[in-house]
Design an enzyme around this catalytic site. Sequence first.
Site, PDB file in Angstrom:
ATOM      1  N   MET A  34       0.841  -1.203   0.000  1.00 52.80           N
ATOM      2  CA  MET A  34       0.000   0.000   0.000  1.00 52.80           C
ATOM      3  C   MET A  34       0.875   1.251   0.000  1.00 52.80           C
ATOM      4  SD  MET A  34      -3.008  -1.192   2.650  1.00 52.80           S
ATOM      5  CE  MET A  34      -4.018   0.265   2.261  1.00 52.80           C
ATOM      6  N   SER A  35       0.836   1.970  -1.113  1.00 48.83           N
ATOM      7  CA  SER A  35       1.646   3.185  -1.253  1.00 48.83           C
ATOM      8  C   SER A  35       0.947   4.414  -0.708  1.00 48.83           C
ATOM      9  CB  SER A  35       1.984   3.415  -2.723  1.00 48.83           C
ATOM     10  OG  SER A  35       0.802   3.735  -3.447  1.00 48.83           O
ATOM     11  N   GLY A  36      -0.355   4.307  -0.413  1.00 41.33           N
ATOM     12  CA  GLY A  36      -1.127   5.469  -0.006  1.00 41.33           C
ATOM     13  C   GLY A  36      -1.881   6.103  -1.152  1.00 41.33           C
ATOM     14  N   VAL A  38      -4.453   5.776  -4.764  1.00 38.21           N
ATOM     15  CA  VAL A  38      -5.757   5.186  -5.022  1.00 38.21           C
ATOM     16  C   VAL A  38      -5.647   3.758  -5.547  1.00 38.21           C
ATOM     17  CG1 VAL A  38      -5.878   6.169  -7.360  1.00 38.21           C
ATOM     18  CG2 VAL A  38      -7.980   5.555  -6.158  1.00 38.21           C
ATOM     19  N   ASP A  39      -4.614   3.455  -6.338  1.00 37.71           N
ATOM     20  CA  ASP A  39      -4.516   2.144  -6.971  1.00 37.71           C
ATOM     21  C   ASP A  39      -4.335   1.022  -5.952  1.00 37.71           C
ATOM     22  OD1 ASP A  39      -4.772   3.330  -9.503  1.00 37.71           O
ATOM     23  OD2 ASP A  39      -2.619   3.697  -9.604  1.00 37.71           O
ATOM     24  N   SER A  40      -3.304   1.130  -5.127  1.00 39.54           N
ATOM     25  CA  SER A  40      -3.064   0.070  -4.146  1.00 39.54           C
ATOM     26  C   SER A  40      -4.161   0.029  -3.097  1.00 39.54           C
ATOM     27  CB  SER A  40      -1.692   0.250  -3.485  1.00 39.54           C
ATOM     28  OG  SER A  40      -1.578   1.507  -2.851  1.00 39.54           O
ATOM     29  N   CYS A 127      13.919  -0.062  -7.958  1.00 36.67           N
ATOM     30  CA  CYS A 127      13.135  -0.193  -6.732  1.00 36.67           C
ATOM     31  C   CYS A 127      12.273  -1.449  -6.776  1.00 36.67           C
ATOM     32  CB  CYS A 127      12.278   1.047  -6.524  1.00 36.67           C
ATOM     33  SG  CYS A 127      11.380   1.069  -4.956  1.00 36.67           S
ATOM     34  N   CYS A 223      10.548   9.706  -6.026  1.00 37.56           N
ATOM     35  CA  CYS A 223      10.303  10.103  -4.637  1.00 37.56           C
ATOM     36  C   CYS A 223      11.473  10.851  -3.997  1.00 37.56           C
ATOM     37  CB  CYS A 223       9.928   8.880  -3.797  1.00 37.56           C
ATOM     38  SG  CYS A 223      11.181   7.587  -3.721  1.00 37.56           S
TER      39      CYS A 223
END
Length: 412
Positions: A34-36, A38-40, A127, A223
Amino acid sequence: MSRVAPFATTNGCRMLNSLDLPGRPGDTRVVVAMSGGVDSSVVAGLLKREGYDVVGVTLQLYDHGEATHRKGACCAGQDIHDAREVAAALGIPHYVLDYEERFRHAVIDRFAESYMAGETPIPCVACNQTVKFSDLLDTARSLGAAALATGHYVRSRLVDGRRALFRPVDADRDQSWFLFATTAEQLDFLRFPLGDLTKAETRELAREFGLAVADKHDSQDICFVPQGRYADVIERLKPEAAAPGEIVHVDGRVLGRHDGIIHYTVGQRRGLGISAGEPLFVIRLDAAGARVVVGPREALMTRRLALREVNWIGPGALADLPADGLEVHAKVRSSRPPQPAVLHAAGGVVAVDLLSGEHGVAPGQACVLYDGAGEDARVLGGGFIEATESVFARERAGAPVRDLEQRTVAAG
Protein backbone atom coordinates in the site's frame (compact mmCIF):
# COMPACT_ATOMS: atom_id res chain seq x y z
CA MET A 1 -18.84 -1.89 -13.00
CA SER A 2 -15.53 -3.54 -12.07
CA ARG A 3 -14.28 -6.71 -13.72
CA VAL A 4 -13.05 -9.26 -11.18
CA ALA A 5 -11.38 -12.54 -12.09
CA PRO A 6 -13.80 -15.48 -11.83
CA PHE A 7 -13.20 -18.67 -9.90
CA ALA A 8 -11.35 -21.27 -11.96
CA THR A 9 -10.37 -24.91 -11.86
CA THR A 10 -7.13 -26.79 -12.28
CA ASN A 11 -7.29 -30.05 -14.27
CA GLY A 12 -11.07 -29.68 -14.21
CA CYS A 13 -11.43 -30.47 -10.52
CA ARG A 14 -9.45 -28.44 -7.99
CA MET A 15 -11.20 -25.15 -7.22
CA LEU A 16 -9.00 -22.05 -7.18
CA ASN A 17 -9.91 -18.64 -5.82
CA SER A 18 -9.84 -15.45 -7.89
CA LEU A 19 -6.06 -15.15 -7.42
CA ASP A 20 -5.42 -18.62 -8.89
CA LEU A 21 -4.50 -19.95 -5.46
CA PRO A 22 -5.87 -23.14 -3.90
CA GLY A 23 -8.32 -22.71 -1.05
CA ARG A 24 -11.12 -20.40 0.00
CA PRO A 25 -10.37 -16.65 0.10
CA GLY A 26 -10.95 -16.62 3.88
CA ASP A 27 -8.15 -19.16 4.30
CA THR A 28 -5.76 -17.22 2.03
CA ARG A 29 -3.58 -14.44 3.40
CA VAL A 30 -2.54 -11.76 0.92
CA VAL A 31 -0.13 -8.91 1.66
CA VAL A 32 -0.98 -5.72 -0.25
CA ALA A 33 1.82 -3.23 -0.94
CA MET A 34 0.00 0.00 0.00
CA SER A 35 1.65 3.18 -1.25
CA GLY A 36 -1.13 5.47 -0.01
CA GLY A 37 -2.41 6.09 -3.53
CA VAL A 38 -5.76 5.19 -5.02
CA ASP A 39 -4.52 2.14 -6.97
CA SER A 40 -3.06 0.07 -4.15
CA SER A 41 -5.90 1.20 -1.86
CA VAL A 42 -8.45 -0.22 -4.28
CA VAL A 43 -6.49 -3.48 -4.48
CA ALA A 44 -6.80 -3.81 -0.71
CA GLY A 45 -10.50 -2.96 -0.92
CA LEU A 46 -11.20 -5.50 -3.68
CA LEU A 47 -9.43 -8.34 -1.88
CA LYS A 48 -11.07 -7.46 1.43
CA ARG A 49 -14.49 -7.49 -0.27
CA GLU A 50 -13.78 -10.92 -1.75
CA GLY A 51 -13.08 -12.23 1.74
CA TYR A 52 -9.29 -12.63 1.70
CA ASP A 53 -7.19 -12.31 4.85
CA VAL A 54 -5.64 -8.98 3.80
CA VAL A 55 -2.60 -7.39 5.45
CA GLY A 56 -1.46 -3.94 4.29
CA VAL A 57 2.24 -3.05 4.25
CA THR A 58 3.68 0.38 3.47
CA LEU A 59 7.38 1.01 2.94
CA GLN A 60 9.05 4.07 4.38
CA LEU A 61 11.68 4.60 1.72
CA TYR A 62 12.94 8.14 1.81
CA ASP A 63 13.03 11.23 3.98
CA HIS A 64 9.87 10.60 5.99
CA GLY A 65 9.93 13.96 7.79
CA GLU A 66 10.68 16.33 4.92
CA ALA A 67 8.51 14.41 2.48
CA THR A 68 5.35 14.91 4.52
CA HIS A 69 4.43 18.14 2.74
CA ARG A 70 5.80 17.28 -0.69
CA LYS A 71 3.21 16.75 -3.42
CA GLY A 72 3.56 14.32 -6.28
CA ALA A 73 6.08 11.94 -4.71
CA CYS A 74 5.41 8.35 -3.75
CA CYS A 75 6.38 6.67 -0.47
CA ALA A 76 6.38 10.02 1.36
CA GLY A 77 5.04 10.95 4.77
CA GLN A 78 1.57 11.99 3.63
CA ASP A 79 1.30 8.78 1.64
CA ILE A 80 2.06 6.72 4.74
CA HIS A 81 -0.65 8.61 6.61
CA ASP A 82 -3.12 8.00 3.76
CA ALA A 83 -2.30 4.27 3.68
CA ARG A 84 -2.97 4.04 7.41
CA GLU A 85 -6.31 5.78 6.97
CA VAL A 86 -7.34 3.45 4.14
CA ALA A 87 -6.38 0.36 6.16
CA ALA A 88 -8.43 1.63 9.10
CA ALA A 89 -11.43 2.32 6.85
CA LEU A 90 -11.22 -1.20 5.39
CA GLY A 91 -10.63 -2.83 8.77
CA ILE A 92 -7.36 -4.56 7.85
CA PRO A 93 -4.08 -4.70 9.79
CA HIS A 94 -1.42 -2.30 8.51
CA TYR A 95 2.33 -2.15 9.03
CA VAL A 96 4.92 0.49 8.10
CA LEU A 97 8.38 -0.94 7.44
CA ASP A 98 11.53 1.20 7.54
CA TYR A 99 13.38 0.36 4.33
CA GLU A 100 15.29 3.64 4.05
CA GLU A 101 18.74 2.09 4.39
CA ARG A 102 18.01 -0.67 1.87
CA PHE A 103 16.47 1.86 -0.51
CA ARG A 104 19.50 4.16 -0.28
CA HIS A 105 21.95 1.39 -1.14
CA ALA A 106 19.89 -0.42 -3.77
CA VAL A 107 18.25 2.55 -5.52
CA ILE A 108 19.60 6.02 -4.66
CA ASP A 109 23.32 5.16 -4.74
CA ARG A 110 22.85 3.17 -7.93
CA PHE A 111 20.96 6.08 -9.49
CA ALA A 112 23.75 8.52 -8.63
CA GLU A 113 26.51 6.28 -9.98
CA SER A 114 24.62 5.68 -13.22
CA TYR A 115 23.98 9.40 -13.70
CA MET A 116 27.66 10.19 -13.10
CA ALA A 117 28.53 7.65 -15.81
CA GLY A 118 26.53 9.69 -18.33
CA GLU A 119 23.54 7.35 -18.30
CA THR A 120 19.81 7.98 -17.90
CA PRO A 121 18.84 5.59 -15.09
CA ILE A 122 15.32 4.40 -14.25
CA PRO A 123 15.23 4.20 -10.42
CA CYS A 124 11.63 2.91 -10.32
CA VAL A 125 12.79 -0.26 -12.11
CA ALA A 126 15.60 -0.72 -9.60
CA CYS A 127 13.14 -0.19 -6.73
CA ASN A 128 10.79 -2.89 -8.05
CA GLN A 129 13.73 -5.17 -8.79
CA THR A 130 15.27 -4.97 -5.33
CA VAL A 131 13.33 -3.41 -2.47
CA LYS A 132 9.74 -4.15 -3.48
CA PHE A 133 9.90 -7.50 -5.27
CA SER A 134 12.79 -8.91 -3.27
CA ASP A 135 12.83 -7.58 0.29
CA LEU A 136 9.09 -6.93 0.56
CA LEU A 137 8.29 -10.24 -1.07
CA ASP A 138 10.38 -12.04 1.56
CA THR A 139 8.56 -10.07 4.27
CA ALA A 140 5.20 -11.14 2.82
CA ARG A 141 6.25 -14.78 2.96
CA SER A 142 7.40 -14.36 6.56
CA LEU A 143 3.90 -13.10 7.40
CA GLY A 144 2.43 -16.32 6.07
CA ALA A 145 1.06 -14.78 2.87
CA ALA A 146 0.25 -16.86 -0.20
CA ALA A 147 0.73 -13.83 -2.47
CA LEU A 148 1.87 -10.20 -2.62
CA ALA A 149 -0.58 -7.93 -4.45
CA THR A 150 0.25 -4.51 -5.90
CA GLY A 151 -1.58 -1.69 -7.68
CA HIS A 152 0.39 -1.93 -10.92
CA TYR A 153 -1.58 -1.84 -14.16
CA VAL A 154 -0.38 -5.12 -15.64
CA ARG A 155 -1.83 -8.59 -15.94
CA SER A 156 -0.46 -12.02 -15.14
CA ARG A 157 -1.87 -15.47 -15.72
CA LEU A 158 -0.79 -19.08 -15.82
CA VAL A 159 0.96 -20.26 -18.99
CA ASP A 160 2.30 -23.82 -19.01
CA GLY A 161 2.23 -23.97 -15.21
CA ARG A 162 4.04 -20.65 -14.58
CA ARG A 163 2.71 -17.13 -14.38
CA ALA A 164 3.46 -14.87 -17.34
CA LEU A 165 3.26 -11.07 -17.50
CA PHE A 166 0.99 -9.22 -19.95
CA ARG A 167 0.04 -5.65 -20.83
CA PRO A 168 -3.15 -4.34 -19.13
CA VAL A 169 -6.55 -3.45 -20.52
CA ASP A 170 -5.85 0.26 -20.01
CA ALA A 171 -2.97 0.96 -22.41
CA ASP A 172 -2.65 4.52 -21.11
CA ARG A 173 -1.79 3.13 -17.66
CA ASP A 174 0.47 0.31 -18.87
CA GLN A 175 3.23 -0.21 -16.26
CA SER A 176 4.74 -3.38 -17.70
CA TRP A 177 7.80 -1.39 -18.83
CA PHE A 178 8.72 -0.84 -15.17
CA LEU A 179 8.40 -4.53 -14.31
CA PHE A 180 10.56 -6.18 -16.97
CA ALA A 181 13.15 -7.21 -14.36
CA THR A 182 10.61 -9.28 -12.39
CA THR A 183 11.78 -12.89 -12.32
CA ALA A 184 9.65 -15.96 -13.02
CA GLU A 185 9.86 -16.95 -9.35
CA GLN A 186 8.67 -13.51 -8.24
CA LEU A 187 5.81 -13.55 -10.77
CA ASP A 188 4.53 -16.81 -9.29
CA PHE A 189 4.05 -15.01 -5.95
CA LEU A 190 2.83 -11.64 -7.26
CA ARG A 191 -0.72 -10.64 -8.18
CA PHE A 192 -1.94 -7.54 -10.05
CA PRO A 193 -5.73 -7.18 -9.52
CA LEU A 194 -6.02 -3.93 -11.52
CA GLY A 195 -4.85 -5.32 -14.86
CA ASP A 196 -8.40 -5.73 -16.15
CA LEU A 197 -9.57 -2.28 -14.99
CA THR A 198 -9.28 1.23 -16.37
CA LYS A 199 -8.13 4.08 -14.15
CA ALA A 200 -11.67 5.52 -14.20
CA GLU A 201 -13.06 2.20 -12.94
CA THR A 202 -10.45 2.12 -10.20
CA ARG A 203 -11.43 5.56 -8.95
CA GLU A 204 -15.10 4.59 -9.05
CA LEU A 205 -14.34 1.57 -6.89
CA ALA A 206 -12.48 3.81 -4.42
CA ARG A 207 -15.61 5.94 -4.11
CA GLU A 208 -17.72 2.82 -3.73
CA PHE A 209 -15.47 1.69 -0.86
CA GLY A 210 -15.71 5.16 0.71
CA LEU A 211 -11.96 5.81 0.52
CA ALA A 212 -10.71 9.37 1.03
CA VAL A 213 -7.99 8.83 -1.62
CA ALA A 214 -10.51 8.31 -4.43
CA ASP A 215 -9.57 11.60 -6.12
CA LYS A 216 -5.94 11.76 -4.99
CA HIS A 217 -3.54 12.80 -7.75
CA ASP A 218 -1.12 10.23 -9.13
CA SER A 219 2.52 10.54 -8.11
CA GLN A 220 4.70 12.19 -10.77
CA ASP A 221 8.16 12.78 -9.32
CA ILE A 222 10.76 10.21 -8.41
CA CYS A 223 10.30 10.10 -4.64
CA PHE A 224 13.85 11.24 -3.78
CA VAL A 225 14.08 13.85 -6.57
CA PRO A 226 11.79 16.75 -5.61
CA GLN A 227 10.63 18.88 -8.55
CA GLY A 228 12.56 16.59 -10.89
CA ARG A 229 15.89 18.39 -10.36
CA TYR A 230 18.19 15.39 -10.69
CA ALA A 231 21.43 17.39 -10.74
CA ASP A 232 20.74 18.89 -7.29
CA VAL A 233 20.38 15.42 -5.79
CA ILE A 234 23.49 14.07 -7.52
CA GLU A 235 25.62 17.02 -6.39
CA ARG A 236 24.48 16.52 -2.82
CA LEU A 237 25.25 12.81 -2.90
CA LYS A 238 28.38 13.01 -5.04
CA PRO A 239 29.94 16.52 -4.91
CA GLU A 240 32.69 15.42 -7.29
CA ALA A 241 30.09 14.79 -9.99
CA ALA A 242 29.96 18.44 -11.08
CA ALA A 243 33.27 18.34 -12.97
CA PRO A 244 33.47 20.96 -15.76
CA GLY A 245 34.35 20.07 -19.33
CA GLU A 246 33.83 20.85 -23.01
CA ILE A 247 30.71 20.99 -25.14
CA VAL A 248 31.72 19.44 -28.44
CA HIS A 249 29.92 19.20 -31.79
CA VAL A 250 29.76 15.75 -33.41
CA ASP A 251 32.05 17.12 -36.13
CA GLY A 252 34.76 17.78 -33.51
CA ARG A 253 34.36 21.53 -32.95
CA VAL A 254 34.55 22.78 -29.38
CA LEU A 255 31.54 25.04 -28.88
CA GLY A 256 31.81 25.93 -25.22
CA ARG A 257 32.16 24.74 -21.62
CA HIS A 258 29.80 23.11 -19.14
CA ASP A 259 29.67 22.76 -15.34
CA GLY A 260 29.14 18.99 -15.26
CA ILE A 261 27.56 16.38 -17.51
CA ILE A 262 25.02 15.68 -14.73
CA HIS A 263 23.23 18.85 -15.88
CA TYR A 264 22.49 17.33 -19.31
CA THR A 265 20.47 14.46 -20.74
CA VAL A 266 20.48 12.82 -24.17
CA GLY A 267 17.93 14.53 -26.41
CA GLN A 268 18.05 17.84 -24.51
CA ARG A 269 17.76 20.97 -26.66
CA ARG A 270 17.18 23.91 -24.32
CA GLY A 271 19.61 25.23 -21.75
CA LEU A 272 22.78 24.04 -23.47
CA GLY A 273 24.61 27.27 -22.72
CA ILE A 274 25.90 27.75 -26.24
CA SER A 275 24.83 29.71 -29.31
CA ALA A 276 24.91 28.20 -32.78
CA GLY A 277 23.41 28.79 -36.18
CA GLU A 278 21.37 25.57 -36.03
CA PRO A 279 19.22 23.75 -33.47
CA LEU A 280 21.49 21.47 -31.47
CA PHE A 281 20.66 18.54 -29.21
CA VAL A 282 22.65 16.51 -26.70
CA ILE A 283 23.66 13.41 -28.66
CA ARG A 284 25.68 11.60 -26.01
CA LEU A 285 27.52 12.16 -22.75
CA ASP A 286 31.18 11.21 -22.52
CA ALA A 287 31.72 10.70 -18.78
CA ALA A 288 35.35 9.62 -19.12
CA GLY A 289 36.25 12.75 -21.10
CA ALA A 290 33.80 15.03 -19.24
CA ARG A 291 32.36 16.04 -22.62
CA VAL A 292 28.84 16.86 -23.74
CA VAL A 293 28.52 15.94 -27.42
CA VAL A 294 25.89 17.89 -29.37
CA GLY A 295 24.61 17.78 -32.93
CA PRO A 296 21.57 17.96 -35.23
CA ARG A 297 18.37 16.05 -34.44
CA GLU A 298 19.10 13.37 -37.03
CA ALA A 299 22.17 12.39 -35.00
CA LEU A 300 19.79 11.22 -32.25
CA MET A 301 18.36 8.45 -34.43
CA THR A 302 19.27 4.99 -33.12
CA ARG A 303 18.50 1.64 -34.70
CA ARG A 304 20.62 -0.80 -32.68
CA LEU A 305 21.02 -1.30 -28.93
CA ALA A 306 23.20 -3.53 -26.79
CA LEU A 307 21.64 -4.64 -23.50
CA ARG A 308 23.04 -5.60 -20.11
CA GLU A 309 21.43 -7.24 -17.07
CA VAL A 310 18.94 -8.95 -19.33
CA ASN A 311 15.98 -10.69 -17.67
CA TRP A 312 14.16 -13.24 -19.83
CA ILE A 313 10.67 -14.35 -18.76
CA GLY A 314 9.44 -15.46 -22.17
CA PRO A 315 9.04 -19.05 -23.36
CA GLY A 316 12.13 -21.14 -23.84
CA ALA A 317 15.64 -19.89 -23.18
CA LEU A 318 17.37 -16.77 -24.45
CA ALA A 319 20.32 -18.86 -25.60
CA ASP A 320 18.04 -20.84 -27.93
CA LEU A 321 16.93 -17.92 -30.11
CA PRO A 322 17.11 -18.43 -33.89
CA ALA A 323 20.45 -17.57 -35.46
CA ASP A 324 18.87 -14.76 -37.47
CA GLY A 325 17.14 -13.33 -34.40
CA LEU A 326 13.62 -13.33 -32.99
CA GLU A 327 10.92 -10.94 -34.19
CA VAL A 328 9.62 -9.03 -31.16
CA HIS A 329 8.21 -5.64 -30.22
CA ALA A 330 10.28 -3.28 -28.07
CA LYS A 331 9.66 -0.24 -25.87
CA VAL A 332 12.47 2.11 -24.90
CA ARG A 333 10.12 4.61 -23.24
CA SER A 334 7.27 3.90 -20.85
CA SER A 335 4.94 6.27 -22.73
CA ARG A 336 5.46 4.74 -26.19
CA PRO A 337 3.66 1.68 -27.59
CA PRO A 338 5.82 -1.34 -28.45
CA GLN A 339 7.52 -1.06 -31.86
CA PRO A 340 8.66 -3.85 -34.23
CA ALA A 341 12.19 -5.07 -33.49
CA VAL A 342 14.49 -8.06 -33.82
CA LEU A 343 16.23 -9.57 -30.81
CA HIS A 344 19.67 -11.16 -31.17
CA ALA A 345 21.50 -13.18 -28.51
CA ALA A 346 24.81 -14.77 -29.40
CA GLY A 347 28.23 -15.03 -27.83
CA GLY A 348 27.11 -13.43 -24.59
CA VAL A 349 25.89 -10.31 -26.41
CA VAL A 350 22.22 -9.31 -26.45
CA ALA A 351 21.31 -6.73 -29.11
CA VAL A 352 18.03 -5.28 -30.36
CA ASP A 353 17.44 -3.89 -33.84
CA LEU A 354 14.69 -1.22 -33.81
CA LEU A 355 13.17 -1.56 -37.27
CA SER A 356 11.74 1.97 -37.34
CA GLY A 357 14.52 3.54 -35.26
CA GLU A 358 14.08 5.76 -32.22
CA HIS A 359 15.27 9.26 -31.36
CA GLY A 360 17.09 10.15 -28.15
CA VAL A 361 17.81 6.69 -26.75
CA ALA A 362 20.36 6.80 -23.95
CA PRO A 363 22.46 4.23 -22.08
CA GLY A 364 20.92 3.33 -18.73
CA GLN A 365 17.35 3.39 -20.05
CA ALA A 366 15.29 0.21 -20.22
CA CYS A 367 14.43 -1.70 -23.37
CA VAL A 368 11.46 -3.98 -22.75
CA LEU A 369 10.48 -6.78 -25.13
CA TYR A 370 6.99 -8.05 -26.00
CA ASP A 371 5.55 -10.72 -28.28
CA GLY A 372 3.22 -8.16 -29.89
CA ALA A 373 1.84 -4.64 -29.63
CA GLY A 374 -1.74 -5.23 -28.50
CA GLU A 375 -3.26 -4.94 -25.03
CA ASP A 376 -2.76 -8.67 -24.46
CA ALA A 377 0.90 -8.70 -25.49
CA ARG A 378 3.14 -10.80 -23.28
CA VAL A 379 6.25 -9.34 -21.67
CA LEU A 380 9.23 -11.42 -22.79
CA GLY A 381 11.77 -9.59 -20.66
CA GLY A 382 14.22 -6.79 -21.26
CA GLY A 383 17.42 -5.17 -20.11
CA PHE A 384 19.21 -1.91 -19.52
CA ILE A 385 20.74 -0.21 -22.55
CA GLU A 386 24.51 -0.56 -22.49
CA ALA A 387 25.31 1.10 -25.81
CA THR A 388 23.59 2.56 -28.86
CA GLU A 389 24.55 2.72 -32.51
CA SER A 390 23.87 6.02 -34.26
CA VAL A 391 22.53 5.82 -37.81
CA PHE A 392 23.81 9.37 -38.43
CA ALA A 393 27.38 8.58 -37.38
CA ARG A 394 27.38 5.34 -39.33
CA GLU A 395 26.30 7.12 -42.50
CA ARG A 396 28.79 9.96 -41.97
CA ALA A 397 31.78 7.83 -41.04
CA GLY A 398 30.98 4.58 -42.79
CA ALA A 399 31.22 2.70 -39.48
CA PRO A 400 29.29 2.54 -36.21
CA VAL A 401 30.17 4.89 -33.36
CA ARG A 402 30.68 1.87 -31.10
CA ASP A 403 31.11 -1.70 -32.26
CA LEU A 404 28.25 -3.30 -30.34
CA GLU A 405 29.41 -6.81 -31.17
CA GLN A 406 32.56 -6.16 -29.11
CA ARG A 407 30.55 -5.23 -26.02
CA THR A 408 30.44 -7.94 -23.39
CA VAL A 409 26.83 -8.02 -22.27
CA ALA A 410 25.50 -10.58 -19.79
CA ALA A 411 22.70 -12.58 -21.38
CA GLY A 412 21.15 -13.37 -18.00
